[in-house]
Design a protein around this motif. Structure first.
Motif, short mmCIF file in Angstrom:
data_model
loop_
_atom_site.label_atom_id
_atom_site.label_comp_id
_atom_site.label_asym_id
_atom_site.label_seq_id
_atom_site.Cartn_x
_atom_site.Cartn_y
_atom_site.Cartn_z
N SER A 11 55.05 42.21 48.53
CA SER A 11 56.14 41.49 47.72
C SER A 11 56.52 42.53 46.49
O SER A 11 55.55 43.59 46.11
CB SER A 11 55.34 40.30 47.23
N GLY A 12 57.59 42.18 46.06
CA GLY A 12 57.84 42.82 44.67
C GLY A 12 57.19 42.25 43.33
O GLY A 12 57.22 43.05 42.28
N GLY A 13 56.54 41.14 43.50
CA GLY A 13 55.88 40.50 42.31
C GLY A 13 54.84 39.61 42.96
O GLY A 13 54.49 39.53 43.92
N PRO A 14 54.27 38.84 41.70
CA PRO A 14 53.20 38.04 41.84
C PRO A 14 53.67 36.75 43.03
O PRO A 14 54.88 36.36 42.99
CB PRO A 14 52.81 37.48 40.53
N ILE A 15 52.56 36.41 43.64
CA ILE A 15 52.55 35.16 44.74
C ILE A 15 51.55 34.27 44.35
O ILE A 15 50.19 34.75 44.15
CB ILE A 15 52.73 35.68 46.07
N ASP A 16 51.72 32.87 44.60
CA ASP A 16 50.63 32.10 44.35
C ASP A 16 49.84 32.21 45.59
O ASP A 16 50.28 31.60 46.68
CB ASP A 16 51.06 30.67 44.15
N ILE A 17 48.60 32.66 45.26
CA ILE A 17 47.55 32.72 46.55
C ILE A 17 46.33 32.01 46.25
O ILE A 17 45.15 32.53 46.63
CB ILE A 17 47.45 34.11 46.98
N ALA A 18 46.26 30.88 45.60
CA ALA A 18 45.36 30.10 45.15
C ALA A 18 44.45 29.92 46.63
O ALA A 18 43.26 29.69 46.75
CB ALA A 18 45.62 28.95 44.43
N LYS A 56 45.93 49.58 39.83
CA LYS A 56 45.78 48.63 38.77
C LYS A 56 47.03 47.67 38.94
O LYS A 56 48.16 48.01 38.84
CB LYS A 56 45.39 49.23 37.35
N LEU A 57 47.00 46.58 38.61
CA LEU A 57 48.19 45.60 38.61
C LEU A 57 48.95 45.69 37.29
O LEU A 57 48.69 45.81 36.29
CB LEU A 57 47.73 44.00 38.20
N PRO A 58 50.43 46.17 37.68
CA PRO A 58 51.26 46.52 36.49
C PRO A 58 51.71 45.00 35.87
O PRO A 58 52.53 45.13 34.98
CB PRO A 58 52.22 47.16 36.86
N VAL A 59 51.32 43.96 36.47
CA VAL A 59 51.94 42.74 35.83
C VAL A 59 50.83 41.61 35.82
O VAL A 59 49.77 41.84 36.51
CB VAL A 59 53.22 42.09 36.70
N THR A 60 50.98 40.34 35.12
CA THR A 60 50.15 39.39 35.13
C THR A 60 50.50 38.44 36.48
O THR A 60 51.65 38.11 36.78
CB THR A 60 50.39 38.63 33.93
N TRP A 61 49.51 37.95 37.19
CA TRP A 61 49.68 37.19 38.37
C TRP A 61 49.39 35.86 37.74
O TRP A 61 48.20 35.37 37.42
CB TRP A 61 48.79 37.59 39.44
N TYR A 62 50.42 34.89 37.53
CA TYR A 62 50.36 33.61 36.95
C TYR A 62 50.09 32.40 37.95
O TYR A 62 50.46 32.81 39.37
CB TYR A 62 51.57 33.13 36.35
N PRO A 63 49.62 31.36 37.79
CA PRO A 63 49.52 30.27 38.74
C PRO A 63 50.67 29.60 38.90
O PRO A 63 51.78 30.10 38.12
CB PRO A 63 48.23 29.47 38.01
N GLN A 64 50.92 28.96 40.07
CA GLN A 64 52.07 28.30 40.43
C GLN A 64 52.76 27.62 39.40
O GLN A 64 53.86 27.45 39.09
CB GLN A 64 51.77 27.32 41.66
N ASP A 65 51.96 26.78 38.67
CA ASP A 65 52.49 25.67 37.62
C ASP A 65 53.29 26.62 36.34
O ASP A 65 53.90 25.84 35.50
CB ASP A 65 51.55 24.73 36.79
N TYR A 66 53.07 28.00 36.37
CA TYR A 66 53.68 28.68 35.27
C TYR A 66 55.18 28.58 35.39
O TYR A 66 56.02 28.52 34.48
CB TYR A 66 53.25 30.14 35.68
#
Length: 266
Positions: A11-18, A56-66
């Motif tokens: 993926s090009g960015g964060p995904i909710d993988i809780a 290292k991650l270049p972005v913050t991975w936020y939770p879904q409710d973000y």
């Protein structure tokens, strides 16, 4: 599955993988972005241990409710607790994260030792274009009798004004590997920061990647410019260097550097 299960994310960015974080049957998670033509071979090399990852991650991975708290129509960076707005990016975000900016695992383990860094620096004022009296008043808050709080970058002698930082990176595991040394900066508390400024909670100001053999040590030497890296933009867009205790965070280490300003007679 009879063996370990590895979740590979393209993926090009964060995904909710809780669901994967909390699933004991998933042994590892690998984010590969968009891997390209040789991606299959590279992924296999990491999964089967032929290559030791060090990304290292270049972005913050936020939770879904973000997504509910931060609409795409709101481009504000800073958090607004009164409205339940958590802010954007690792610099200002105040909520929980799935994985923080700069996170990344390895098949080995690294530790940091700070070998050299000053504890105090003085910012000298530039005499160009204004008298000592006007230079002094420009860095004082309201009156000359009050202590200096911040120096306008335009009034500082910035050339050569740096914070030298030397860090020893030790590979305490049994695998050779590469490690990115990330140096974050936190400005003095708001009561001592630049007038009208709302400084980031932390900001990446230097980084360098180094290869360290198993059981070995490698030294990383960096210089952090005071005027461009430790300054804060106030609400009028004027960059100032806050006077007081600045913190540099390197892995598990925190180092304080106290900045003061030369006092000019009037």
């Amino acid at each position: 599955s009879k063996g370990p299960v590895i979740l590979v994310l393209m993926s090009g960015g964060p995904i909710d993988i809780a669901f994967a974080q909390n699933d004991p049957s998933i042994d590892g998670i690998l984010w590969v972005g968009y891997p390209g033509q040789a991606g299959g071979q590279a992924i296999a090399d990491v999964i089967f241990g032929h290559h030791n990852p060090g990304g290292k991650l270049p972005v913050t991975w936020y939770p879904q409710d973000y997504l509910q708290k931060v609409p795409m129509t709101n481009m504000a960076m800073r958090a607004n607790p009164a409205r339940g707005y958590p802010g954007r990016t690792y610099r200002f975000y105040t909520g929980p994260t799935m994985y923080p900016f700069g996170h990344g695992l390895s098949y080995t383990q690294f530790t940091h030792t700070l070998t050299h860094a000053p504890t105090q620096l003085t910012v000298r004022l530039s005499g160009s274009g204004h008298s000592a009296a006007s230079a002094t008043s420009s860095v004082l808050n309201a009156t000359l009798a009050r202590p200096v709080r911040a120096v306008r970058v335009a009034h500082a002698r910035c050339e050569g004004l740096t914070v030298p930082v030397h860090v020893d990176v030790s590979n305490v595991g049994d695998r050779d590997g590469a490690h990115a040394v990330l140096v974050y900066h936190a400005a003095p508390s708001p009561s001592h920061a630049a007038p009208g400024a709302d400084a980031p909670a932390r900001q990446l100001v230097a980084f360098e990647k180094v290869h360290v053999p198993a059981g070995g040590v490698a030294r990383v030497e960096m210089r952090i410019g005071v005027c461009d890296r430790l300054s804060v933009a106030d609400r009028n867009g004027v960059r100032r260097v806050p006077v007081g205790e600045h913190r540099l965070m390197i892995g598990e280490l925190t180092h304080s550097v106290s900045l003061d300003v030369e006092q000019l007679g009037v």
